[in-house]
Design a protein around this motif. Structure first.
Motif, PDB file in Angstrom:
ATOM      1  N   LYS A  11       0.829  -1.202   0.000  1.00 28.54           N
ATOM      2  CA  LYS A  11       0.000   0.000   0.000  1.00 28.54           C
ATOM      3  C   LYS A  11       0.869   1.259   0.000  1.00 28.54           C
ATOM      4  O   LYS A  11       0.545   2.242  -0.639  1.00 28.54           O
ATOM      5  N   ASP A  12       1.964   1.210   0.733  1.00 24.13           N
ATOM      6  CA  ASP A  12       2.881   2.347   0.762  1.00 24.13           C
ATOM      7  C   ASP A  12       3.602   2.527  -0.572  1.00 24.13           C
ATOM      8  O   ASP A  12       4.052   3.609  -0.894  1.00 24.13           O
ATOM      9  N   LEU A  13       3.699   1.469  -1.339  1.00 20.34           N
ATOM     10  CA  LEU A  13       4.475   1.505  -2.567  1.00 20.34           C
ATOM     11  C   LEU A  13       3.920   2.511  -3.573  1.00 20.34           C
ATOM     12  O   LEU A  13       4.666   3.162  -4.274  1.00 20.34           O
ATOM     13  N   ARG A  14       2.594   2.642  -3.669  1.00 17.27           N
ATOM     14  CA  ARG A  14       2.020   3.554  -4.646  1.00 17.27           C
ATOM     15  C   ARG A  14       2.447   4.994  -4.373  1.00 17.27           C
ATOM     16  O   ARG A  14       2.593   5.779  -5.298  1.00 17.27           O
ATOM     17  N   THR A  15       2.675   5.327  -3.127  1.00 18.94           N
ATOM     18  CA  THR A  15       3.087   6.691  -2.809  1.00 18.94           C
ATOM     19  C   THR A  15       4.593   6.881  -2.913  1.00 18.94           C
ATOM     20  O   THR A  15       5.072   8.001  -2.920  1.00 18.94           O
ATOM     21  N   LYS A  16       5.337   5.790  -2.998  1.00 17.86           N
ATOM     22  CA  LYS A  16       6.786   5.900  -3.110  1.00 17.86           C
ATOM     23  C   LYS A  16       7.178   6.348  -4.509  1.00 17.86           C
ATOM     24  O   LYS A  16       6.488   6.091  -5.488  1.00 17.86           O
ATOM     25  N   TYR A  19       7.517   3.423  -7.448  1.00 15.68           N
ATOM     26  CA  TYR A  19       6.453   2.663  -8.109  1.00 15.68           C
ATOM     27  C   TYR A  19       6.216   3.245  -9.495  1.00 15.68           C
ATOM     28  O   TYR A  19       5.899   4.414  -9.649  1.00 15.68           O
ATOM     29  N   HIS A  20       6.414   2.412 -10.517  1.00 19.75           N
ATOM     30  CA  HIS A  20       6.261   2.868 -11.899  1.00 19.75           C
ATOM     31  C   HIS A  20       5.341   1.948 -12.696  1.00 19.75           C
ATOM     32  O   HIS A  20       5.475   1.815 -13.904  1.00 19.75           O
ATOM     33  N   GLY A  21       4.412   1.322 -12.007  1.00 16.41           N
ATOM     34  CA  GLY A  21       3.494   0.400 -12.669  1.00 16.41           C
ATOM     35  C   GLY A  21       2.653   1.062 -13.743  1.00 16.41           C
ATOM     36  O   GLY A  21       2.326   0.437 -14.757  1.00 16.41           O
ATOM     37  N   ASP A  22       2.301   2.334 -13.551  1.00 16.05           N
ATOM     38  CA  ASP A  22       1.495   3.032 -14.559  1.00 16.05           C
ATOM     39  C   ASP A  22       2.271   3.205 -15.861  1.00 16.05           C
ATOM     40  O   ASP A  22       1.705   3.079 -16.949  1.00 16.05           O
ATOM     41  N   ILE A  23       3.567   3.472 -15.747  1.00 14.82           N
ATOM     42  CA  ILE A  23       4.409   3.598 -16.947  1.00 14.82           C
ATOM     43  C   ILE A  23       4.505   2.258 -17.648  1.00 14.82           C
ATOM     44  O   ILE A  23       4.367   2.182 -18.880  1.00 14.82           O
ATOM     45  N   ILE A  24       4.719   1.199 -16.891  1.00 14.78           N
ATOM     46  CA  ILE A  24       4.819  -0.141 -17.469  1.00 14.78           C
ATOM     47  C   ILE A  24       3.515  -0.508 -18.165  1.00 14.78           C
ATOM     48  O   ILE A  24       3.515  -1.026 -19.284  1.00 14.78           O
ATOM     49  N   ARG A  25       2.401  -0.245 -17.507  1.00 18.55           N
ATOM     50  CA  ARG A  25       1.084  -0.525 -18.091  1.00 18.55           C
ATOM     51  C   ARG A  25       0.924   0.198 -19.423  1.00 18.55           C
ATOM     52  O   ARG A  25       0.492  -0.397 -20.419  1.00 18.55           O
ATOM     53  N   ASN A  26       1.262   1.470 -19.456  1.00 21.77           N
ATOM     54  CA  ASN A  26       1.128   2.238 -20.698  1.00 21.77           C
ATOM     55  C   ASN A  26       2.033   1.702 -21.800  1.00 21.77           C
ATOM     56  O   ASN A  26       1.622   1.632 -22.962  1.00 21.77           O
ATOM     57  N   TYR A 126      11.958   0.429 -15.488  1.00 22.28           N
ATOM     58  CA  TYR A 126      10.982   0.862 -14.495  1.00 22.28           C
ATOM     59  C   TYR A 126      10.411  -0.318 -13.711  1.00 22.28           C
ATOM     60  O   TYR A 126      10.111  -0.188 -12.520  1.00 22.28           O
ATOM     61  N   GLY A 127      10.279  -1.464 -14.342  1.00 24.20           N
ATOM     62  CA  GLY A 127       9.823  -2.649 -13.631  1.00 24.20           C
ATOM     63  C   GLY A 127      10.820  -3.092 -12.584  1.00 24.20           C
ATOM     64  O   GLY A 127      10.441  -3.488 -11.469  1.00 24.20           O
ATOM     65  N   THR A 128      12.098  -3.022 -12.911  1.00 31.24           N
ATOM     66  CA  THR A 128      13.139  -3.395 -11.962  1.00 31.24           C
ATOM     67  C   THR A 128      13.152  -2.443 -10.774  1.00 31.24           C
ATOM     68  O   THR A 128      13.282  -2.870  -9.619  1.00 31.24           O
ATOM     69  N   ARG A 129      12.992  -1.158 -11.028  1.00 27.51           N
ATOM     70  CA  ARG A 129      12.927  -0.180  -9.925  1.00 27.51           C
ATOM     71  C   ARG A 129      11.741  -0.471  -9.010  1.00 27.51           C
ATOM     72  O   ARG A 129      11.848  -0.399  -7.793  1.00 27.51           O
ATOM     73  N   THR A 130      10.603  -0.778  -9.621  1.00 28.69           N
ATOM     74  CA  THR A 130       9.408  -1.069  -8.836  1.00 28.69           C
ATOM     75  C   THR A 130       9.581  -2.350  -8.032  1.00 28.69           C
ATOM     76  O   THR A 130       9.233  -2.400  -6.852  1.00 28.69           O
ATOM     77  N   PHE A 131      10.116  -3.385  -8.676  1.00 32.43           N
ATOM     78  CA  PHE A 131      10.329  -4.665  -8.000  1.00 32.43           C
ATOM     79  C   PHE A 131      11.290  -4.508  -6.824  1.00 32.43           C
ATOM     80  O   PHE A 131      11.057  -5.029  -5.736  1.00 32.43           O
ATOM     81  N   LYS A 132      12.357  -3.762  -7.036  1.00 32.02           N
ATOM     82  CA  LYS A 132      13.330  -3.506  -5.966  1.00 32.02           C
ATOM     83  C   LYS A 132      12.675  -2.768  -4.801  1.00 32.02           C
ATOM     84  O   LYS A 132      12.924  -3.083  -3.633  1.00 32.02           O
ATOM     85  N   ALA A 133      11.807  -1.802  -5.100  1.00 30.14           N
ATOM     86  CA  ALA A 133      11.174  -0.995  -4.054  1.00 30.14           C
ATOM     87  C   ALA A 133      10.262  -1.827  -3.161  1.00 30.14           C
ATOM     88  O   ALA A 133      10.043  -1.496  -2.001  1.00 30.14           O
ATOM     89  N   MET A 134       9.760  -2.933  -3.689  1.00 30.49           N
ATOM     90  CA  MET A 134       8.878  -3.778  -2.885  1.00 30.49           C
ATOM     91  C   MET A 134       9.628  -4.439  -1.728  1.00 30.49           C
ATOM     92  O   MET A 134       9.013  -4.888  -0.772  1.00 30.49           O
TER      93      MET A 134
END
Length: 141
Positions: A11-16, A19-26, A126-134
């Motif tokens: 839940k905290d990840l979206r505010t960090k 988190y770049h899931g929106d970029i990956i999705r696009n 961006y996926g790697t950055r997001t995965f690392k942040a988790m």
């Protein structure tokens, strides 16, 4: 207790800022559209059967839709999909590069594949950055 901890971390990840899931999705959606619209034009230049390309397009849409900050496995698969995308599309681009002078369509096939390879490379980053942040503690943002 572990599930609650993972849920709070996610839940905290979206505010960090990581988190770049929106970029990956696009990127997945745009890449899927590019593949969908160019597949009929380049069908004979692609070495896999038509249904394999169609399934890849469907899976891109599926994982674009599943991307969210709450599931580590989806983000991990996004990284894997992106890495495979870089390898596959760069492979096609390199193979067609030396044939560019022979056919105008081959030139466009090269350009589309190079563009897709670049897009998947950006998604991989961006996926790697997001995965690392988790896996980062809250205070190590």
């Amino acid at each position: 207790i572990i599930d609650l901890f993972e849920e709070e971390l996610s839940k905290d990840l979206r505010t960090k800022s990581h988190y770049h899931g929106d970029i990956i999705r696009n990127i997945f959606i745009v890449s899927g559209f590019v593949m969908l619209f160019t597949l009929p034009v380049f069908k004979d230049l692609v070495s896999v059967p038509f249904y394999v390309s169609s399934l890849v397009i469907i899976f891109l849409g599926l994982f674009a839709g599943l991307t969210n900050p709450f599931k580590k496995w989806v983000i991990g698969l996004n990284v894997l999909i992106s890495a495979v995308g870089v390898v596959v599309f760069e492979y096609y681009a390199v193979n067609q590069y030396f044939l560019i002078n022979e056919d105008e369509r081959v030139k466009w096939f090269f350009i589309v594949n190079m563009g897709l390879a670049i897009a998947f490379f950006i998604a991989f980053y961006y996926g790697t950055r997001t995965f690392k942040a988790m896996f980062l503690p809250k205070d190590k943002e």
